[in-house]
Write an enzyme that holds these catalytic residues in place. Structure first.
Site, PDB file in Angstrom:
ATOM      1  N   LYS A   1       0.847  -1.060  -0.132  1.00 48.83           N
ATOM      2  CA  LYS A   1      -0.027  -0.080  -0.175  1.00 48.83           C
ATOM      3  C   LYS A   1       1.083   1.227  -0.019  1.00 48.83           C
ATOM      4  O   LYS A   1       1.404   1.604   1.021  1.00 48.83           O
ATOM      5  CB  LYS A   1      -0.997  -0.078   1.162  1.00 48.83           C
ATOM      6  CG  LYS A   1      -2.112   0.543   1.174  1.00 48.83           C
ATOM      7  CD  LYS A   1      -2.143   1.965   0.835  1.00 48.83           C
ATOM      8  CE  LYS A   1      -1.994   3.005   1.880  1.00 48.83           C
ATOM      9  NZ  LYS A   1      -2.097   4.338   1.575  1.00 48.83           N
TER      10      LYS A   1
ATOM     11  N   GLU B   1       9.323   2.088  10.892  1.00 49.39           N
ATOM     12  CA  GLU B   1      10.241   3.033  10.474  1.00 49.39           C
ATOM     13  C   GLU B   1       9.547   4.088  10.753  1.00 49.39           C
ATOM     14  O   GLU B   1       8.673   4.649   9.616  1.00 49.39           O
ATOM     15  CB  GLU B   1      10.680   2.741   9.170  1.00 49.39           C
ATOM     16  CG  GLU B   1      11.615   1.509   9.085  1.00 49.39           C
ATOM     17  CD  GLU B   1      12.852   1.483   9.556  1.00 49.39           C
ATOM     18  OE1 GLU B   1      13.441   2.506   9.755  1.00 49.39           O
ATOM     19  OE2 GLU B   1      13.308   0.289   9.704  1.00 49.39           O
TER      20      GLU B   1
ATOM     21  N   CYS C   1      13.443  11.643   6.664  1.00 49.59           N
ATOM     22  CA  CYS C   1      13.108  11.122   8.025  1.00 49.59           C
ATOM     23  C   CYS C   1      14.514  10.963   8.716  1.00 49.59           C
ATOM     24  O   CYS C   1      14.505  11.478   9.967  1.00 49.59           O
ATOM     25  CB  CYS C   1      12.692   9.600   7.991  1.00 49.59           C
ATOM     26  SG  CYS C   1      13.555   8.645   6.934  1.00 49.59           S
TER      27      CYS C   1
ATOM     28  N   GLU D   1       8.741  17.048  14.821  1.00 51.27           N
ATOM     29  CA  GLU D   1       9.240  17.018  13.549  1.00 51.27           C
ATOM     30  C   GLU D   1       8.616  17.743  12.571  1.00 51.27           C
ATOM     31  O   GLU D   1       7.525  17.696  12.064  1.00 51.27           O
ATOM     32  CB  GLU D   1       9.023  15.354  12.975  1.00 51.27           C
ATOM     33  CG  GLU D   1       9.587  14.882  11.721  1.00 51.27           C
ATOM     34  CD  GLU D   1       9.308  13.513  11.092  1.00 51.27           C
ATOM     35  OE1 GLU D   1       8.168  13.343  11.251  1.00 51.27           O
ATOM     36  OE2 GLU D   1      10.004  12.818  10.641  1.00 51.27           O
TER      37      GLU D   1
HETATM   38  P1  NAD Z   1       1.878   8.689   7.322  1.00 45.96           P
HETATM   39  O1  NAD Z   1       2.071   8.118   8.621  1.00 45.96           O
HETATM   40  O2  NAD Z   1       0.764   9.719   6.932  1.00 45.96           O
HETATM   41  O3  NAD Z   1       1.578   7.778   6.027  1.00 45.96           O
HETATM   42  C1  NAD Z   1       2.432   6.431   6.049  1.00 45.96           C
HETATM   43  C2  NAD Z   1       1.486   5.549   5.306  1.00 45.96           C
HETATM   44  O4  NAD Z   1       0.326   5.008   6.126  1.00 45.96           O
HETATM   45  C3  NAD Z   1       0.802   5.819   4.045  1.00 45.96           C
HETATM   46  O5  NAD Z   1       0.778   4.883   3.162  1.00 45.96           O
HETATM   47  C4  NAD Z   1      -0.536   6.172   4.359  1.00 45.96           C
HETATM   48  O6  NAD Z   1      -1.625   6.060   3.513  1.00 45.96           O
HETATM   49  C5  NAD Z   1      -0.813   4.896   5.523  1.00 45.96           C
HETATM   50  N1  NAD Z   1      -1.739   5.036   6.444  1.00 45.96           N
HETATM   51  C6  NAD Z   1      -2.089   6.415   6.857  1.00 45.96           C
HETATM   52  N2  NAD Z   1      -3.262   5.909   7.871  1.00 45.96           N
HETATM   53  C7  NAD Z   1      -3.301   4.705   7.970  1.00 45.96           C
HETATM   54  C8  NAD Z   1      -3.893   3.752   8.867  1.00 45.96           C
HETATM   55  N3  NAD Z   1      -5.082   3.994   9.731  1.00 45.96           N
HETATM   56  N4  NAD Z   1      -3.760   2.224   8.435  1.00 45.96           N
HETATM   57  C9  NAD Z   1      -2.902   1.918   7.737  1.00 45.96           C
HETATM   58  N5  NAD Z   1      -2.077   2.666   7.059  1.00 45.96           N
HETATM   59  C10 NAD Z   1      -2.486   4.126   7.245  1.00 45.96           C
HETATM   60  O7  NAD Z   1       3.347   9.115   6.713  1.00 45.96           O
HETATM   61  P2  NAD Z   1       3.874  10.206   5.560  1.00 45.96           P
HETATM   62  O8  NAD Z   1       3.293  11.467   5.844  1.00 45.96           O
HETATM   63  O9  NAD Z   1       3.309   9.608   4.252  1.00 45.96           O
HETATM   64  O10 NAD Z   1       5.168  10.227   5.652  1.00 45.96           O
HETATM   65  C11 NAD Z   1       6.097  11.045   6.467  1.00 45.96           C
HETATM   66  C12 NAD Z   1       6.502  10.286   7.675  1.00 45.96           C
HETATM   67  O11 NAD Z   1       7.117   9.102   7.444  1.00 45.96           O
HETATM   68  C13 NAD Z   1       7.404  11.254   8.231  1.00 45.96           C
HETATM   69  O12 NAD Z   1       7.266  11.264   9.877  1.00 45.96           O
HETATM   70  C14 NAD Z   1       8.892  10.489   8.400  1.00 45.96           C
HETATM   71  O13 NAD Z   1       9.740  10.636   9.364  1.00 45.96           O
HETATM   72  C15 NAD Z   1       8.443   9.198   8.211  1.00 45.96           C
HETATM   73  N6  NAD Z   1       9.428   8.355   7.482  1.00 45.96           N
HETATM   74  C16 NAD Z   1      10.292   7.367   8.244  1.00 45.96           C
HETATM   75  C17 NAD Z   1      11.208   6.754   7.456  1.00 45.96           C
HETATM   76  C18 NAD Z   1      11.904   5.634   8.425  1.00 45.96           C
HETATM   77  O14 NAD Z   1      12.942   5.082   7.776  1.00 45.96           O
HETATM   78  N7  NAD Z   1      12.091   5.695   9.692  1.00 45.96           N
HETATM   79  C19 NAD Z   1      11.379   6.836   6.116  1.00 45.96           C
HETATM   80  C20 NAD Z   1      10.519   7.857   5.435  1.00 45.96           C
HETATM   81  C21 NAD Z   1       9.750   8.493   6.008  1.00 45.96           C
END
Ligand code: NAD
Length: 487
Positions: free
Chosen positions: A181, A256, A290, A387
């Site tokens: 997804k 992550e 991130c 963040e």
């Molecule tokens: P997000 O948490 O909004 O979304 C991440 C994923 O989760 C998306 O595919 C989203 O559709 C899905 N999602 C949202 N609600 C959900 C639910 N209720 N159930 C299941 N899935 C759901 O994150 P984002 O805004 O897309 O990404 C940015 C964040 O990701 C930042 O906090 C960044 O630091 C983090 N990030 C971490 C790493 C790492 O390696 N630690 C790498 C990249 C990004």
């Protein structure tokens, strides 16, 4: 059309059981070019019924893929890597359009890293096996490393191709099947990869891609009883919910999550080099990284010098069209991301920040924000603790090594950290004391498929890349065969 000009992607469908199809309820999701704010195409908005079909397909495909010899799976992943390289320009252009990433970054960082990751796990999986153990029983005893089963891979918007590869490559190498997804706002490279993996020889049902909104497609995937493992990358808030949901069903998870790294510049640093590293750390991927370095901690003796250099250098970092090869900072990937950065800058001002440079969105179409440097904030202020995820740097002075470490560790996050020093002993001493999954010395964002990364504290748990990144996609079984003579 040059392959590095703006592509015009076709409307996307779901990829389930080796076939392209629309969402069961016909729902669609807009894909927006962040540099213009215009809708460029749409993709299917999957829901529970589609997720159910995808998980069913992944379960049906599991026995044959699990029993395919690791060497044969590795050959397929190597072909996938070769196809990624062959289509590097197309993939780079797609990623640039979708995320607003500077094109100069997309090919080396996003696309070629993804190819490297597939190759790395294709090779590594050949070396992973069980072990014979010496036991005090009349038995031949050994362990087997087996795949976990059906993996739910949920990925964020900022590095769509790299972060899906860091899940799909080890999962597939180890013999799992996957339902992916991708992020709501940046799904295009995941759809391109579905075709490419199929062309590489991945059988129908082994990789399924369900695009859609988090609550509508991600949530049913998390909750599906046919999913054996959840591999999630995203925000700490959603990750907390995903971990709790998967935990309630006793499904193993890797998380992550968010980051808020400190970059410590000691008084013995090579200042010129340190300035370059500081700027790279906070503008890389337009600050939507991130493992970016949005918190500069600088030795008090260098503080004024550093602020002066940043005030002069940062406005000169090229901001512009992601398809211009000179661009270093593109737009934020979406309107909500821009709004979040603006809100943090507003709060920083309210909390007494001095705006050294930047501070506003750019007066042009698209979701652009100026690279911004803020000083004068106490360690407990919102923008230092949370963040921001944009091209914003906060600057704090420190007096001693202990104080620098305390400030660096003084947020809920612990994903990455960096330090700039010429003192080798100090480099190792401080690296050991930083709460972070990865520490860089005298550079930033050095990443390699052989070196694991991942979080501590609210940045999550589990590691991607390296042998550590393969481990969660296998489980160990013990087999003991009696050696007793039977009558
Ligand atoms: P997000 O948490 O909004 O979304 C991440 C994923 O989760 C998306 O595919 C989203 O559709 C899905 N999602 C949202 N609600 C959900 C639910 N209720 N159930 C299941 N899935 C759901 O994150 P984002 O805004 O897309 O990404 C940015 C964040 O990701 C930042 O906090 C960044 O630091 C983090 N990030 C971490 C790493 C790492 O390696 N630690 C790498 C990249 C990004």
């Amino acid at each position: 059309m040059s392959s590095l000009s703006r592509p015009e992607p076709d409307p996307g469908q779901l990829y389930i059981d080796g076939r392209w199809r629309d969402a069961a309820d016909g729902g669609r999701l807009d894909v927006v070019d962040p540099s213009t704010g215009q809708v460029v195409t749409t993709v299917a908005a999957g829901t529970g019924k589609d997720v159910d079909d995808a998980v069913t397909a992944a379960r049906a495909a599991l026995p044959a893929w699990r029993d395919t010899p690791a060497r044969a799976r590795g050959r397929i992943l190597n072909r996938a890597a070769a196809l990624i390289r062959e289509h590097a320009d197309e993939l780079a252009a797609l990623e640039s359009l979708d995320v607003g990433k500077p094109i100069g970054l997309c090919r080396p960082v996003d696309v070629l890293t993804a190819a490297d990751v597939y190759e790395y796990y294709a090779a590594l999986v050949q070396t992973v096996g069980g072990e014979h153990r010496t036991v005090a029983l009349p038995a031949h005893a050994y362990t087997r490393r087996e795949p976990v089963g059906v993996v739910a891979a949920i990925t964020p918007f900022n590095f769509p191709l790299v972060l899906s590869s860091s899940k799909l490559a080890p999962a597939l190498a180890a013999g799992n099947t996957v339902v992916h997804k991708p992020a709501d706002d940046t799904p295009l490279s995941a759809l391109f990869m579905a075709d490419l993996l199929t062309d590489a020889g991945v059988p129908a049902g082994v990789v399924n891609v369900v695009t859609g909104r988090g609550p509508d497609a991600g949530e049913p995937l998390l909750r599906h009883p046919g999913v054996d493992k959840v591999a999630f990358t995203g925000s700490t808030a959603v990750g907390r919910h995903a971990a709790a949901t998967a935990g309630a069903a006793l499904k193993p998870v890797t998380m992550e999550l968010g980051g808020n790294a400190a970059n410590i510049v000691f008084d013995d640093a090579d200042v010129e080099r340190a300035v370059g590293t500081v700027i790279k750390a906070f503008v890389f991927n337009t600050g939507q990284f991130c493992m970016g370095g949005p918190r500069l901690l600088v030795a008090r003796s260098l503080y004024d010098t550093f602020l002066g250099i940043l005030a002069e250098a940062v406005p000169g970092v090229p901001v512009g069209d992601p398809f211009d090869p000179q661009t270093v900072i593109g737009p934020m990937a979406g309107e909500r991301h821009l709004a979040k950065v603006q809100e943090y800058v507003r709060r920083a001002r309210a909390e007494g920040a001095h705006v050294v440079t930047g501070g506003d969105r750019l007066d042009r179409p698209g979701f652009y924000h100026q690279p911004t440097v803020l000083s004068g904030l106490p360690g407990d202020s919102t923008v230092i603790q949370e963040e921001i995820f944009g091209p914003v740097l906060t600057v704090q002075p420190f007096d001693t090594e202990d104080e620098a470490i305390a400030l660096a560790n003084g947020t809920p996050y612990g994903l990455a950290a960096g330090l700039q020093t010429r003192d080798v002993a100090r480099a190792h001493r401080v690296a050991a004391r930083l709460d972070a999954g990865i520490v860089w010395v005298n550079d930033w964002a050095m990443l390699d498929p052989a070196m694991p990364f991942g979080g501590v504290k609210s940045s999550g748990f589990g590691r991607e890349y390296g042998p550590e990144g393969l481990e969660p996609y296998t489980r160990t079984k013990s087999v003991l065969v009696s050696l007793e003579v039977t009558a």
